[in-house]
Design a protein around this motif. Structure first.
Motif, PDB file in Angstrom:
ATOM      1  N   ALA A   1       1.663   9.382  -2.309  1.00  0.00           N
ATOM      2  CA  ALA A   1       2.180   8.675  -0.892  1.00  0.00           C
ATOM      3  C   ALA A   1       1.165   7.842  -0.545  1.00  0.00           C
ATOM      4  N   ILE A   2      -0.254   8.213  -0.451  1.00  0.00           N
ATOM      5  CA  ILE A   2      -1.329   7.497  -0.262  1.00  0.00           C
ATOM      6  C   ILE A   2      -1.526   6.340  -0.740  1.00  0.00           C
ATOM      7  N   ALA A   3      -1.214   6.587  -2.072  1.00  0.00           N
ATOM      8  CA  ALA A   3      -1.423   5.282  -3.177  1.00  0.00           C
ATOM      9  C   ALA A   3      -0.359   3.995  -2.496  1.00  0.00           C
ATOM     10  N   GLY A   4       0.952   4.705  -2.267  1.00  0.00           N
ATOM     11  CA  GLY A   4       2.016   3.796  -1.556  1.00  0.00           C
ATOM     12  C   GLY A   4       1.632   3.051  -0.632  1.00  0.00           C
ATOM     13  N   ALA A   5       0.788   3.850   0.454  1.00  0.00           N
ATOM     14  CA  ALA A   5       0.358   3.097   1.840  1.00  0.00           C
ATOM     15  C   ALA A   5      -0.557   2.178   1.466  1.00  0.00           C
ATOM     16  N   GLY A   6      -1.570   2.389   0.452  1.00  0.00           N
ATOM     17  CA  GLY A   6      -2.543   1.363   0.000  1.00  0.00           C
ATOM     18  C   GLY A   6      -1.953   0.233  -0.522  1.00  0.00           C
ATOM     19  N   LEU A   7      -0.942   0.413  -1.398  1.00  0.00           N
ATOM     20  CA  LEU A   7      -0.256  -0.847  -1.914  1.00  0.00           C
ATOM     21  C   LEU A   7       0.465  -1.546  -0.753  1.00  0.00           C
ATOM     22  N   ALA A   8       1.039  -0.970   0.120  1.00  0.00           N
ATOM     23  CA  ALA A   8       1.844  -1.569   1.309  1.00  0.00           C
ATOM     24  C   ALA A   8       0.968  -2.484   2.097  1.00  0.00           C
ATOM     25  N   ILE A   9      -0.506  -1.806   2.283  1.00  0.00           N
ATOM     26  CA  ILE A   9      -1.393  -2.667   3.062  1.00  0.00           C
ATOM     27  C   ILE A   9      -1.733  -3.841   2.379  1.00  0.00           C
ATOM     28  N   LEU A  10      -2.218  -3.526   1.079  1.00  0.00           N
ATOM     29  CA  LEU A  10      -2.546  -4.730   0.057  1.00  0.00           C
ATOM     30  C   LEU A  10      -1.520  -5.821   0.013  1.00  0.00           C
ATOM     31  N   PHE A  11      -0.267  -5.293  -0.270  1.00  0.00           N
ATOM     32  CA  PHE A  11       0.486  -6.570  -0.440  1.00  0.00           C
ATOM     33  C   PHE A  11       1.053  -7.036   1.136  1.00  0.00           C
ATOM     34  N   GLY A  12       1.059  -6.213   1.891  1.00  0.00           N
ATOM     35  CA  GLY A  12       1.411  -6.688   3.304  1.00  0.00           C
ATOM     36  C   GLY A  12       0.280  -7.740   3.755  1.00  0.00           C
ATOM     37  N   TYR A  13      -0.929  -7.619   3.643  1.00  0.00           N
ATOM     38  CA  TYR A  13      -1.958  -8.549   3.752  1.00  0.00           C
ATOM     39  C   TYR A  13      -1.767 -10.080   3.040  1.00  0.00           C
ATOM     40  N   ALA A  14      -1.469  -9.669   1.674  1.00  0.00           N
ATOM     41  CA  ALA A  14      -1.087 -10.550   0.903  1.00  0.00           C
ATOM     42  C   ALA A  14      -0.167 -11.697   1.180  1.00  0.00           C
ATOM     43  N   ALA A  15       0.996 -10.940   1.551  1.00  0.00           N
ATOM     44  CA  ALA A  15       2.228 -11.773   1.912  1.00  0.00           C
ATOM     45  C   ALA A  15       2.055 -12.316   3.438  1.00  0.00           C
ATOM     46  N   PHE A  16       1.278 -11.936   4.288  1.00  0.00           N
ATOM     47  CA  PHE A  16       1.087 -12.569   5.507  1.00  0.00           C
ATOM     48  C   PHE A  16       0.204 -13.568   5.342  1.00  0.00           C
ATOM     49  N   TYR A  17      -0.928 -13.683   4.752  1.00  0.00           N
ATOM     50  CA  TYR A  17      -1.685 -14.830   4.444  1.00  0.00           C
ATOM     51  C   TYR A  17      -1.040 -16.009   3.461  1.00  0.00           C
ATOM     52  N   ILE A  18      -0.172 -15.395   2.507  1.00  0.00           N
ATOM     53  CA  ILE A  18       0.589 -16.366   1.873  1.00  0.00           C
ATOM     54  C   ILE A  18       1.491 -17.161   2.790  1.00  0.00           C
ATOM     55  N   ALA A  19       2.235 -16.548   3.591  1.00  0.00           N
ATOM     56  CA  ALA A  19       3.082 -17.131   4.551  1.00  0.00           C
ATOM     57  C   ALA A  19       2.284 -18.174   5.443  1.00  0.00           C
ATOM     58  N   LYS A  20       1.136 -17.496   5.905  1.00  0.00           N
ATOM     59  CA  LYS A  20       0.324 -18.599   6.994  1.00  0.00           C
ATOM     60  C   LYS A  20      -0.086 -19.705   5.880  1.00  0.00           C
ATOM     61  N   GLY A  21      -0.359 -19.494   4.725  1.00  0.00           N
ATOM     62  CA  GLY A  21      -0.927 -20.804   3.969  1.00  0.00           C
ATOM     63  C   GLY A  21       0.163 -21.604   3.678  1.00  0.00           C
ATOM     64  N   ILE A  22       1.504 -21.164   3.475  1.00  0.00           N
ATOM     65  CA  ILE A  22       2.576 -22.169   3.416  1.00  0.00           C
ATOM     66  C   ILE A  22       3.018 -23.018   4.626  1.00  0.00           C
ATOM     67  N   ILE A  23       2.745 -22.489   5.884  1.00  0.00           N
ATOM     68  CA  ILE A  23       3.072 -22.952   7.130  1.00  0.00           C
ATOM     69  C   ILE A  23       1.815 -24.095   7.313  1.00  0.00           C
ATOM     70  N   LEU A  24       0.756 -23.588   7.078  1.00  0.00           N
ATOM     71  CA  LEU A  24      -0.541 -24.661   7.404  1.00  0.00           C
ATOM     72  C   LEU A  24      -0.006 -25.785   6.159  1.00  0.00           C
ATOM     73  N   LEU A  25       0.272 -25.536   5.077  1.00  0.00           N
ATOM     74  CA  LEU A  25       0.339 -26.578   4.182  1.00  0.00           C
ATOM     75  C   LEU A  25       1.509 -27.551   4.419  1.00  0.00           C
ATOM     76  N   PHE A  26       2.663 -26.992   5.061  1.00  0.00           N
ATOM     77  CA  PHE A  26       3.837 -28.082   5.609  1.00  0.00           C
ATOM     78  C   PHE A  26       3.313 -28.833   6.726  1.00  0.00           C
TER      79      PHE A  26
END
Length: 210
Positions: free
Chosen positions: A166-191
């Motif tokens: 469960a703790i490992a799942g939480a870590g992955l959620a945080i990691l992927f969440g940060y990655a998804a957030f910054y990728i979305a932000k990068g896409i918006i800045l690109l356009f």
């Protein structure tokens, strides 16, 4: 600098943009000056408090709607060709446009298709990463619940292992969440950058035509 001088200089810096948009911006900044004067500032102090006029012009340019610029650009070309170009030149442009259409139209369609595919691909990647983050959250929640159930069922060792998962799942959620957030932000800045470059290209072309 007086209010009149400020507004005249600002209008001059924006003279390549659609008149309706410029008038709206001039009215807004005129009201900004008036508000500061009503608060007790002198006219010169009110204008100075707004900041550098070049930065104000850049801010207005960044907020200028792309659709208005394109629409205004089309009007300007029509007016310019009607007043400055001879009838023979206009006919030649029409003929060349017709001859080039079989080449330019498929090329334009191809470019638009590539841009569309790029947009879909980028957002599909980001959505996939968000899905991984949500999976991590689900793993964390279910793991915590299951570990509690196992603990009270007398399976302490298995409960501990489940809690670790469960703790490992939480870590992955945080990691992927940060990655998804910054990728979305990068896409918006690109356009945003693409739209800004397009606006500058149209405006620079208008300035050269003048």
């Amino acid at each position: 600098m007086t209010k009149r001088e400020f507004l005249q200089e600002l209008r001059q810096k924006l003279n390549a943009y659609p008149k309706e948009e410029v008038d709206r911006s001039i009215w807004y900044w005129s009201e900004m000056v008036e508000d500061r004067i009503e608060d007790g500032a002198t006219e010169d102090e009110a204008v100075a408090s707004l900041g550098d006029i070049n930065e104000i012009a850049k801010q207005i340019e960044a907020e200028m709607p792309l659709a208005s610029i394109i629409k205004n650009s089309g009007k300007d070309r029509g007016t310019s060709e009607g007043t400055k170009s001879s009838t023979g030149t206009t006919v030649l442009i029409v003929i060349l446009s017709i001859l080039a259409a079989p080449i330019l139209f498929p090329l334009l369609v191809t470019v638009l298709a590539i841009i569309f595919a790029l947009v879909i691909t980028l957002w599909a990647i980001d959505i996939s990463i968000w899905a991984c983050a949500l999976s991590g959250v689900a793993c964390f929640i279910s793991g915590i619940v299951l570990s509690i159930v196992l603990l009270f069922s007398g399976h302490g060792l298995i409960a501990l292992s489940t809690f670790g998962i469960a703790i490992a799942g939480a870590g992955l959620a945080i990691l992927f969440g940060y990655a998804a957030f910054y990728i979305a932000k990068g896409i918006i800045l690109l356009f945003k950058a693409i739209i800004k470059s397009t606006k500058k290209g149209i405006v620079n072309k208008k300035r050269r035509n003048k």
